[in-house]
Design a protein around this motif. Structure first.
Motif, PDB file in Angstrom:
ATOM      1  N   LEU A 112      -3.074  56.500 -15.957  1.00  6.31           N
ATOM      2  CA  LEU A 112      -3.605  56.750 -14.624  1.00  6.31           C
ATOM      3  C   LEU A 112      -2.549  56.512 -13.550  1.00  6.31           C
ATOM      4  O   LEU A 112      -2.315  57.364 -12.683  1.00  6.31           O
ATOM      5  CB  LEU A 112      -4.813  55.839 -14.366  1.00  6.31           C
ATOM      6  CG  LEU A 112      -6.023  56.026 -15.290  1.00  6.31           C
ATOM      7  CD1 LEU A 112      -7.038  54.917 -15.052  1.00  6.31           C
ATOM      8  CD2 LEU A 112      -6.660  57.397 -15.078  1.00  6.31           C
ATOM      9  N   VAL A 113      -1.911  55.351 -13.618  1.00  8.02           N
ATOM     10  CA  VAL A 113      -0.949  54.971 -12.585  1.00  8.02           C
ATOM     11  C   VAL A 113       0.299  55.851 -12.634  1.00  8.02           C
ATOM     12  O   VAL A 113       0.843  56.239 -11.599  1.00  8.02           O
ATOM     13  CB  VAL A 113      -0.588  53.475 -12.733  1.00  8.02           C
ATOM     14  CG1 VAL A 113       0.583  53.103 -11.835  1.00  8.02           C
ATOM     15  CG2 VAL A 113      -1.801  52.621 -12.417  1.00  8.02           C
ATOM     16  N   GLY A 114       0.749  56.171 -13.866  1.00  2.00           N
ATOM     17  CA  GLY A 114       1.933  57.004 -13.991  1.00  2.00           C
ATOM     18  C   GLY A 114       1.755  58.391 -13.415  1.00  2.00           C
ATOM     19  O   GLY A 114       2.728  59.037 -13.018  1.00  2.00           O
ATOM     20  N   ASN A 115       0.512  58.864 -13.337  1.00  3.92           N
ATOM     21  CA  ASN A 115       0.242  60.185 -12.777  1.00  3.92           C
ATOM     22  C   ASN A 115      -0.135  60.146 -11.303  1.00  3.92           C
ATOM     23  O   ASN A 115      -0.336  61.189 -10.690  1.00  3.92           O
ATOM     24  CB  ASN A 115      -0.884  60.870 -13.557  1.00  3.92           C
ATOM     25  CG  ASN A 115      -0.361  61.674 -14.727  1.00  3.92           C
ATOM     26  OD1 ASN A 115       0.839  61.780 -14.931  1.00  3.92           O
ATOM     27  ND2 ASN A 115      -1.262  62.252 -15.496  1.00  3.92           N
ATOM     28  N   ALA A 116      -0.249  58.936 -10.736  1.00  2.00           N
ATOM     29  CA  ALA A 116      -0.596  58.815  -9.318  1.00  2.00           C
ATOM     30  C   ALA A 116       0.591  59.237  -8.448  1.00  2.00           C
ATOM     31  O   ALA A 116       1.740  59.299  -8.900  1.00  2.00           O
ATOM     32  CB  ALA A 116      -1.017  57.387  -9.001  1.00  2.00           C
ATOM     33  N   THR A 141       4.732  59.240 -21.889  1.00  2.00           N
ATOM     34  CA  THR A 141       4.898  60.256 -20.842  1.00  2.00           C
ATOM     35  C   THR A 141       4.758  59.629 -19.460  1.00  2.00           C
ATOM     36  O   THR A 141       5.546  59.914 -18.548  1.00  2.00           O
ATOM     37  CB  THR A 141       3.820  61.349 -21.002  1.00  2.00           C
ATOM     38  OG1 THR A 141       4.065  62.071 -22.210  1.00  2.00           O
ATOM     39  CG2 THR A 141       3.808  62.310 -19.825  1.00  2.00           C
ATOM     40  N   HIS A 142       3.779  58.744 -19.312  1.00  2.00           N
ATOM     41  CA  HIS A 142       3.455  58.193 -18.003  1.00  2.00           C
ATOM     42  C   HIS A 142       4.272  56.948 -17.683  1.00  2.00           C
ATOM     43  O   HIS A 142       4.648  56.727 -16.532  1.00  2.00           O
ATOM     44  CB  HIS A 142       1.957  57.898 -17.949  1.00  2.00           C
ATOM     45  CG  HIS A 142       1.147  59.067 -18.428  1.00  2.00           C
ATOM     46  ND1 HIS A 142       0.755  59.197 -19.747  1.00  2.00           N
ATOM     47  CD2 HIS A 142       0.719  60.169 -17.793  1.00  2.00           C
ATOM     48  CE1 HIS A 142       0.086  60.332 -19.886  1.00  2.00           C
ATOM     49  NE2 HIS A 142       0.049  60.943 -18.724  1.00  2.00           N
ATOM     50  N   LEU A 143       4.584  56.149 -18.706  1.00  2.00           N
ATOM     51  CA  LEU A 143       5.458  54.998 -18.480  1.00  2.00           C
ATOM     52  C   LEU A 143       6.842  55.461 -18.052  1.00  2.00           C
ATOM     53  O   LEU A 143       7.505  54.806 -17.242  1.00  2.00           O
ATOM     54  CB  LEU A 143       5.547  54.144 -19.753  1.00  2.00           C
ATOM     55  CG  LEU A 143       6.340  52.846 -19.656  1.00  2.00           C
ATOM     56  CD1 LEU A 143       5.769  51.919 -18.585  1.00  2.00           C
ATOM     57  CD2 LEU A 143       6.367  52.134 -21.009  1.00  2.00           C
ATOM     58  N   ALA A 144       7.270  56.613 -18.562  1.00  2.00           N
ATOM     59  CA  ALA A 144       8.583  57.154 -18.200  1.00  2.00           C
ATOM     60  C   ALA A 144       8.645  57.586 -16.738  1.00  2.00           C
ATOM     61  O   ALA A 144       9.739  57.817 -16.207  1.00  2.00           O
ATOM     62  CB  ALA A 144       8.928  58.344 -19.099  1.00  2.00           C
ATOM     63  N   ARG A 145       7.496  57.700 -16.091  1.00  6.39           N
ATOM     64  CA  ARG A 145       7.466  58.029 -14.668  1.00  6.39           C
ATOM     65  C   ARG A 145       7.548  56.766 -13.802  1.00  6.39           C
ATOM     66  O   ARG A 145       7.662  56.859 -12.578  1.00  6.39           O
ATOM     67  CB  ARG A 145       6.194  58.809 -14.345  1.00  6.39           C
ATOM     68  CG  ARG A 145       6.092  60.135 -15.094  1.00  6.39           C
ATOM     69  CD  ARG A 145       4.711  60.760 -14.995  1.00  6.39           C
ATOM     70  NE  ARG A 145       4.402  61.232 -13.679  1.00  6.39           N
ATOM     71  CZ  ARG A 145       4.793  62.409 -13.181  1.00  6.39           C
ATOM     72  NH1 ARG A 145       5.528  63.227 -13.920  1.00  6.39           N
ATOM     73  NH2 ARG A 145       4.460  62.770 -11.964  1.00  6.39           N
ATOM     74  N   LEU A 146       7.479  55.600 -14.458  1.00  3.48           N
ATOM     75  CA  LEU A 146       7.498  54.333 -13.727  1.00  3.48           C
ATOM     76  C   LEU A 146       8.797  53.556 -13.894  1.00  3.48           C
ATOM     77  O   LEU A 146       9.163  52.763 -13.017  1.00  3.48           O
ATOM     78  CB  LEU A 146       6.332  53.448 -14.196  1.00  3.48           C
ATOM     79  CG  LEU A 146       4.926  53.999 -13.955  1.00  3.48           C
ATOM     80  CD1 LEU A 146       3.887  53.105 -14.644  1.00  3.48           C
ATOM     81  CD2 LEU A 146       4.620  54.112 -12.467  1.00  3.48           C
ATOM     82  N   VAL A 147       9.474  53.743 -15.025  1.00  3.16           N
ATOM     83  CA  VAL A 147      10.709  53.002 -15.299  1.00  3.16           C
ATOM     84  C   VAL A 147      11.752  53.945 -15.902  1.00  3.16           C
ATOM     85  O   VAL A 147      11.402  55.005 -16.428  1.00  3.16           O
ATOM     86  CB  VAL A 147      10.462  51.820 -16.280  1.00  3.16           C
ATOM     87  CG1 VAL A 147       9.491  50.809 -15.679  1.00  3.16           C
ATOM     88  CG2 VAL A 147       9.949  52.321 -17.618  1.00  3.16           C
ATOM     89  N   PRO A 148      13.027  53.544 -15.876  1.00  3.13           N
ATOM     90  CA  PRO A 148      14.067  54.370 -16.490  1.00  3.13           C
ATOM     91  C   PRO A 148      13.865  54.515 -18.000  1.00  3.13           C
ATOM     92  O   PRO A 148      13.181  53.708 -18.642  1.00  3.13           O
ATOM     93  CB  PRO A 148      15.354  53.597 -16.176  1.00  3.13           C
ATOM     94  CG  PRO A 148      15.020  52.754 -14.989  1.00  3.13           C
ATOM     95  CD  PRO A 148      13.586  52.382 -15.161  1.00  3.13           C
ATOM     96  N   GLN A 149      14.499  55.526 -18.567  1.00  2.00           N
ATOM     97  CA  GLN A 149      14.293  55.921 -19.950  1.00  2.00           C
ATOM     98  C   GLN A 149      14.499  54.798 -20.972  1.00  2.00           C
ATOM     99  O   GLN A 149      13.650  54.567 -21.831  1.00  2.00           O
ATOM    100  CB  GLN A 149      15.231  57.080 -20.290  1.00  2.00           C
ATOM    101  CG  GLN A 149      15.144  57.592 -21.706  1.00  2.00           C
ATOM    102  CD  GLN A 149      13.829  58.300 -22.012  1.00  2.00           C
ATOM    103  OE1 GLN A 149      13.358  58.275 -23.147  1.00  2.00           O
ATOM    104  NE2 GLN A 149      13.246  58.927 -21.013  1.00  2.00           N
ATOM    105  N   ARG A 169      11.217  47.037  -7.707  1.00  2.00           N
ATOM    106  CA  ARG A 169      12.680  47.154  -7.711  1.00  2.00           C
ATOM    107  C   ARG A 169      13.140  48.498  -8.275  1.00  2.00           C
ATOM    108  O   ARG A 169      14.189  49.013  -7.882  1.00  2.00           O
ATOM    109  CB  ARG A 169      13.305  46.002  -8.512  1.00  2.00           C
ATOM    110  CG  ARG A 169      13.217  44.650  -7.815  1.00  2.00           C
ATOM    111  CD  ARG A 169      14.164  43.636  -8.415  1.00  2.00           C
ATOM    112  NE  ARG A 169      13.780  43.257  -9.764  1.00  2.00           N
ATOM    113  CZ  ARG A 169      12.943  42.265 -10.044  1.00  2.00           C
ATOM    114  NH1 ARG A 169      12.386  41.570  -9.069  1.00  2.00           N
ATOM    115  NH2 ARG A 169      12.658  41.962 -11.302  1.00  2.00           N
ATOM    116  N   HIS A 170      12.365  49.056  -9.190  1.00  2.00           N
ATOM    117  CA  HIS A 170      12.705  50.374  -9.735  1.00  2.00           C
ATOM    118  C   HIS A 170      12.247  51.511  -8.827  1.00  2.00           C
ATOM    119  O   HIS A 170      12.561  52.675  -9.087  1.00  2.00           O
ATOM    120  CB  HIS A 170      12.070  50.548 -11.124  1.00  2.00           C
ATOM    121  CG  HIS A 170      12.717  49.731 -12.187  1.00  2.00           C
ATOM    122  ND1 HIS A 170      14.029  49.919 -12.590  1.00  2.00           N
ATOM    123  CD2 HIS A 170      12.251  48.700 -12.933  1.00  2.00           C
ATOM    124  CE1 HIS A 170      14.325  49.058 -13.536  1.00  2.00           C
ATOM    125  NE2 HIS A 170      13.277  48.300 -13.763  1.00  2.00           N
ATOM    126  N   GLY A 171      11.517  51.181  -7.778  1.00  2.00           N
ATOM    127  CA  GLY A 171      11.092  52.194  -6.815  1.00  2.00           C
ATOM    128  C   GLY A 171       9.791  52.896  -7.147  1.00  2.00           C
ATOM    129  O   GLY A 171       9.387  53.811  -6.428  1.00  2.00           O
TER     130      GLY A 171
END
Length: 250
Positions: A112-116, A141-149, A169-171
């Motif tokens: 949910l959060v990764g797609n927000a 898929t969604h965790l990769a939208r929150l932190v680097p690879q 800190r990761h933005g």
């Protein structure tokens, strides 16, 4: 209890999940959430949606007990389809979605959060994918939208969590606030977004999704294929049974 929608400010809808004790959603809950998000996005008066939760934490993923009780793989398939619909409803919502996260945000919560479009979190918020410990796969898929690879991979393989401050800190988190300030902080950001022209906001959401380098629906569906493989191989049942047994002993 369930999923509710309120309109605290002009142009802002708040969709709140309340499924005690930890917001681990059954199949019907994922579909109810998807329906609420899509309905809010279709409302011409709404320019921004806040996705929030009541209780101890934002989301603890799927209801594993429901999956264990269900005959064959029926409940697992239902949960996977329900999650896919809820995640997509966040991403495809016609207006921006602000996730207001407190406490635990695990498994499906990451989807949910990764797609927000934006995330506001309380100081006690923790994020993670304990999928390997639960005999499942998905939401990388969604965790990769929150932190680097590389951090995503390490978190996924270890089932470790990260704090709201680390994500800030990761933005990927807009603001971190004390728990009691979370609703106001999320609404403040939503009001700033909703102050813009509604037609332009809808065009902007469609345009930004259109240039996204990853098709989140297809990517998550690909991951789900491996969840089914784990289930067919018997890996999933073993880990889910151990987890639910441990929870019942507590």
């Amino acid at each position: 209890m369930g999923v509710s929608t309120t309109a605290p400010d002009r142009g802002v809808a708040v969709v709140t999940v309340d499924h005690p004790p930890v917001n681990a959603l059954p199949v019907s809950g994922w579909y109810a959430l998807a329906d609420a998000l899509r309905a809010a996005g279709r409302d011409p008066e709404v320019r921004c949606v806040v996705l929030a939760a009541a209780g101890r934490g934002f989301n603890a993923g799927v209801d594993l007990k429901e999956i264990q009780r269900g005959p064959g793989h029926t409940a697992l398939i239902g949960a996977n389809h329900g999650c896919a619909e809820a995640f997509a409803a966040v991403y495809e919502c016609q207006v921006p979605v602000v996730a207001a996260v407190h406490g635990h945000c695990l498994g499906g919560g990451i989807g949910l959060v990764g797609n927000a479009d934006a995330v506001v979190a309380s100081e006690d918020a923790v994020f993670g994918l304990p999928e390997l410990d639960r005999g499942a796969l998905g939401a990388a898929t969604h965790l990769a939208r929150l932190v680097p690879q590389h951090l995503m991979r390490a978190l996924y393989y270890t089932s470790a969590t990260v704090t709201a401050a680390e994500l800030h800190r990761h933005g990927s988190v807009w603001q971190v606030v004390p728990r009691d300030r979370l609703p106001d902080a999320a609404l403040e950001l939503a009001r700033r977004i909703a102050a813009k022209d509604g037609g332009l906001l809808r065009l902007a959401k469609a345009a930004i999704n259109g240039i996204d380098p990853v098709d989140v629906r297809r990517s998550y569906r690909y991951e789900q294929g491996f969840t089914f493989e784990a289930a067919l191989a018997g890996l999933a049942d073993r880990h889910r049974a151990a987890f639910t047994a441990e929870k019942e002993r507590r």
